[in-house]
Design an enzyme around this catalytic site. Structure first.
Site, PDB file in Angstrom:
ATOM      1  N   LYS A 111       0.895  -1.302  -0.070  1.00  0.00           N
ATOM      2  CA  LYS A 111      -0.120  -0.156  -0.061  1.00  0.00           C
ATOM      3  C   LYS A 111       0.820   1.290  -0.092  1.00  0.00           C
ATOM      4  O   LYS A 111       0.216   2.422  -0.440  1.00  0.00           O
ATOM      5  CB  LYS A 111      -1.041  -0.062   1.229  1.00  0.00           C
ATOM      6  CG  LYS A 111      -2.097  -1.006   0.991  1.00  0.00           C
ATOM      7  CD  LYS A 111      -3.161  -0.587   1.997  1.00  0.00           C
ATOM      8  CE  LYS A 111      -4.502  -1.440   1.467  1.00  0.00           C
ATOM      9  NZ  LYS A 111      -5.617  -1.428   2.368  1.00  0.00           N
ATOM     10  N   LYS A 192      -5.125  -9.577  -5.926  1.00  0.00           N
ATOM     11  CA  LYS A 192      -6.280  -9.825  -4.984  1.00  0.00           C
ATOM     12  C   LYS A 192      -7.533  -8.642  -5.450  1.00  0.00           C
ATOM     13  O   LYS A 192      -6.983  -7.711  -5.701  1.00  0.00           O
ATOM     14  CB  LYS A 192      -6.264  -9.823  -3.477  1.00  0.00           C
ATOM     15  CG  LYS A 192      -6.271  -8.650  -2.818  1.00  0.00           C
ATOM     16  CD  LYS A 192      -6.442  -8.863  -1.369  1.00  0.00           C
ATOM     17  CE  LYS A 192      -6.654  -7.447  -0.784  1.00  0.00           C
ATOM     18  NZ  LYS A 192      -8.125  -7.107  -0.763  1.00  0.00           N
ATOM     19  N   LYS A 195     -10.608  -3.130  -2.677  1.00  0.00           N
ATOM     20  CA  LYS A 195     -11.493  -1.992  -2.762  1.00  0.00           C
ATOM     21  C   LYS A 195     -10.632  -0.662  -3.422  1.00  0.00           C
ATOM     22  O   LYS A 195     -11.073   0.239  -4.233  1.00  0.00           O
ATOM     23  CB  LYS A 195     -11.936  -1.412  -1.380  1.00  0.00           C
ATOM     24  CG  LYS A 195     -13.008  -2.080  -0.931  1.00  0.00           C
ATOM     25  CD  LYS A 195     -13.467  -1.689   0.215  1.00  0.00           C
ATOM     26  CE  LYS A 195     -13.807  -2.296   1.491  1.00  0.00           C
ATOM     27  NZ  LYS A 195     -12.479  -2.208   2.304  1.00  0.00           N
TER      28      LYS A 195
HETATM   29  P1  ATP Z   1      -8.443  -2.057   0.802  1.00  0.00           P
HETATM   30  O1  ATP Z   1      -8.068  -2.127  -0.532  1.00  0.00           O
HETATM   31  O2  ATP Z   1      -9.023  -1.055   1.335  1.00  0.00           O
HETATM   32  O3  ATP Z   1      -7.630  -2.783   1.674  1.00  0.00           O
HETATM   33  P2  ATP Z   1      -9.917  -4.525   0.863  1.00  0.00           P
HETATM   34  O4  ATP Z   1     -10.770  -4.928  -0.404  1.00  0.00           O
HETATM   35  O5  ATP Z   1      -8.796  -5.428   1.144  1.00  0.00           O
HETATM   36  O6  ATP Z   1      -9.882  -2.933   0.868  1.00  0.00           O
HETATM   37  P3  ATP Z   1     -10.755  -4.596   3.842  1.00  0.00           P
HETATM   38  O7  ATP Z   1     -11.528  -3.881   4.154  1.00  0.00           O
HETATM   39  O8  ATP Z   1      -9.138  -4.379   3.759  1.00  0.00           O
HETATM   40  O9  ATP Z   1     -11.017  -4.832   2.295  1.00  0.00           O
HETATM   41  O10 ATP Z   1     -10.739  -6.157   4.159  1.00  0.00           O
HETATM   42  C1  ATP Z   1     -12.144  -6.593   4.492  1.00  0.00           C
HETATM   43  C2  ATP Z   1     -12.011  -8.301   4.770  1.00  0.00           C
HETATM   44  O11 ATP Z   1     -12.181  -8.586   3.156  1.00  0.00           O
HETATM   45  C3  ATP Z   1     -10.672  -8.886   5.144  1.00  0.00           C
HETATM   46  O12 ATP Z   1     -11.290 -10.022   6.072  1.00  0.00           O
HETATM   47  C4  ATP Z   1     -10.110  -9.173   4.130  1.00  0.00           C
HETATM   48  O13 ATP Z   1      -9.093 -10.333   4.317  1.00  0.00           O
HETATM   49  C5  ATP Z   1     -11.294  -9.490   3.148  1.00  0.00           C
HETATM   50  N1  ATP Z   1     -10.909  -9.474   1.729  1.00  0.00           N
HETATM   51  C6  ATP Z   1     -10.253  -8.505   0.898  1.00  0.00           C
HETATM   52  N2  ATP Z   1     -10.256  -8.647  -0.277  1.00  0.00           N
HETATM   53  C7  ATP Z   1     -10.521  -9.963  -0.384  1.00  0.00           C
HETATM   54  C8  ATP Z   1     -10.481 -10.542  -1.542  1.00  0.00           C
HETATM   55  N3  ATP Z   1     -10.078 -10.290  -2.571  1.00  0.00           N
HETATM   56  N4  ATP Z   1     -10.694 -12.220  -1.301  1.00  0.00           N
HETATM   57  C9  ATP Z   1     -11.204 -12.547  -0.507  1.00  0.00           C
HETATM   58  N5  ATP Z   1     -11.270 -11.874   0.942  1.00  0.00           N
HETATM   59  C10 ATP Z   1     -10.785 -10.662   0.705  1.00  0.00           C
HETATM   60 MG    MG Z   2      -7.559  -4.576   2.700  1.00  0.00          MG
END
Ligand code: ATP
Ligand code: MG
Length: 327
Positions: A111, A192, A195
């Site tokens: 990040k 992955k 968001k």
């Molecule tokens: P950011 O990019 O802002 O970090 P993010 O998509 O990683 O957003 P988070 O809010 O950090 O989302 O994570 C929330 C939950 O979703 C956590 O348990 C994380 O492990 C899970 N998660 C995030 N991305 C994935 C993915 N691509 N596949 C499965 N689980 C995910």
């Molecule tokens: Mg995340």
């Protein structure tokens, strides 16, 4: 009763990766354990947020928790920032965490890469996450695969604290699904789904319109073959789409392979579009009802009260053990 805690950041729209890797599993756990599901708004400000968006996204995420089936009469839903104990414990834990440990965190590396300025909050993020978990005597933390390293650090911090100050924290275990714990980006299946990815077609959000869902899936990167076969190494794009298909329809990978034998990616993708649209439709309908009912704030207020009560006990114990004067 065993306790569960997990959280999602209200950084922007919630996507299928968050749903499959985390939130969908929250719903399953609420019947078996004492669950705390947090909107981790304080985590989201480790990356700059527009205050208006943060406000709206926090309430939206709480409504989505309920729309996917988290029942506030069974599980506690709350905003992290409403419970000051999180920030307070994070400080005490920071003073028991080593720079070397935080330097090894791959999420920080990912990040912060290429950013002109990086906040110290992004660096200490895993310690706040440890505080979130340890404050509630948590036994299990359902998360996606990307959070495994943070969970390991949380355990290390807790073990160290217990050794230094006496038994205080329960050592939490991650609950990472064997399948679907890492949903990949549609535009680059080696990364992955996130968001924070700015390409809107890299992800499917739970509140996406049918046309956006269709476009995202039809554009999804696959490979130059045409065979529907699960092979993460050689066919990561198709394998990712098959994972989504499999989880949403509860169909085994073998059955999907059989069903699409001799058919190209086009038919498979078109079917997947329909599957995703029909899986999200009831969530979107429920979401609309919840927003219109105006019940979100009430649920969050009650959730914060409960969270404050539980966390206060553990925080007080920590402070006593560390030598703080408590009147
Ligand atoms: P950011 O990019 O802002 O970090 P993010 O998509 O990683 O957003 P988070 O809010 O950090 O989302 O994570 C929330 C939950 O979703 C956590 O348990 C994380 O492990 C899970 N998660 C995030 N991305 C994935 C993915 N691509 N596949 C499965 N689980 C995910
Ligand atoms: Mg995340």
């Amino acid at each position: 009763m065993k306790r569960v805690l997990s959280g999602v950041q209200p950084t922007s729209e919630i996507h299928l990766g968050n749903y499959i890797g985390a939130i969908k599993r929250f719903v399953e756990l609420q019947n078996e354990m004492d669950c705390f599901f947090c909107v981790v708004d304080m985590h989201s400000i480790t990356i700059p947020q527009d205050p208006k968006n943060l406000y709206e996204n926090s309430l939206k995420l709480a409504a989505l928790y309920m729309a996917v089936g988290i029942d506030p009469s069974k599980a506690t839903i709350f905003l992290q920032s409403q419970v000051p104990a999180h920030a307070e414990l994070a400080w005490y834990l920071q003073c028991n965490t080593y720079i070397g440990e935080l330097n090894r965190m791959t999420q920080f590396k990912d990040k912060s890469q290429g950013k002109e300025v990086v906040t110290t909050g992004l660096y200490t993020y895993p310690v706040l996450m440890a505080a979130d978990i340890l404050l509630y005597d948590t036994h299990y933390v359902p998360v996606g695969e990307d959070q495994k390293q943070h969970l390991e650090l949380c355990r290390d911090i807790a073990i160290r604290f217990n050794k230094k100050f006496g038994e205080t924290f329960i050592i939490p275990e991650p609950l990472i699904a064997k399948f679907g714990a890492r949903i990949m980006s549609l535009d680059d299946p080696t990364k992955k789904m996130s968001k924070s990815n700015e390409n809107k077609y890299s992800k499917i959000n739970l509140l996406d319109s049918p046309s956006k869902i269709k476009k995202s899936i039809m554009k999804a990167v696959t490979d130059s073959e045409s065979e529907i076969r699960y092979d993460v190494k050689n066919k990561p794009g198709v394998s990712n789409l098959m994972t989504i298909y499999s989880v949403l329809t509860k169909t085994s990978l073998e059955d999907i392979e059989k069903r699409y034998e001799g058919q190209g990616y086009g038919t498979f993708k078109k079917d997947l579009v329909e599957i995703v649209i029909s899986s999200l439709e009831p969530i979107q309908k429920k979401y609309k009802e919840i927003i219109e009912s105006g019940e979100v704030e009430k649920v969050l207020k009650e959730g914060a009260e409960k969270a404050k009560e539980v966390s206060h006990k553990i925080l007080t114990d920590v402070k006593k053990k560390m030598g703080f004067v408590i009147f």
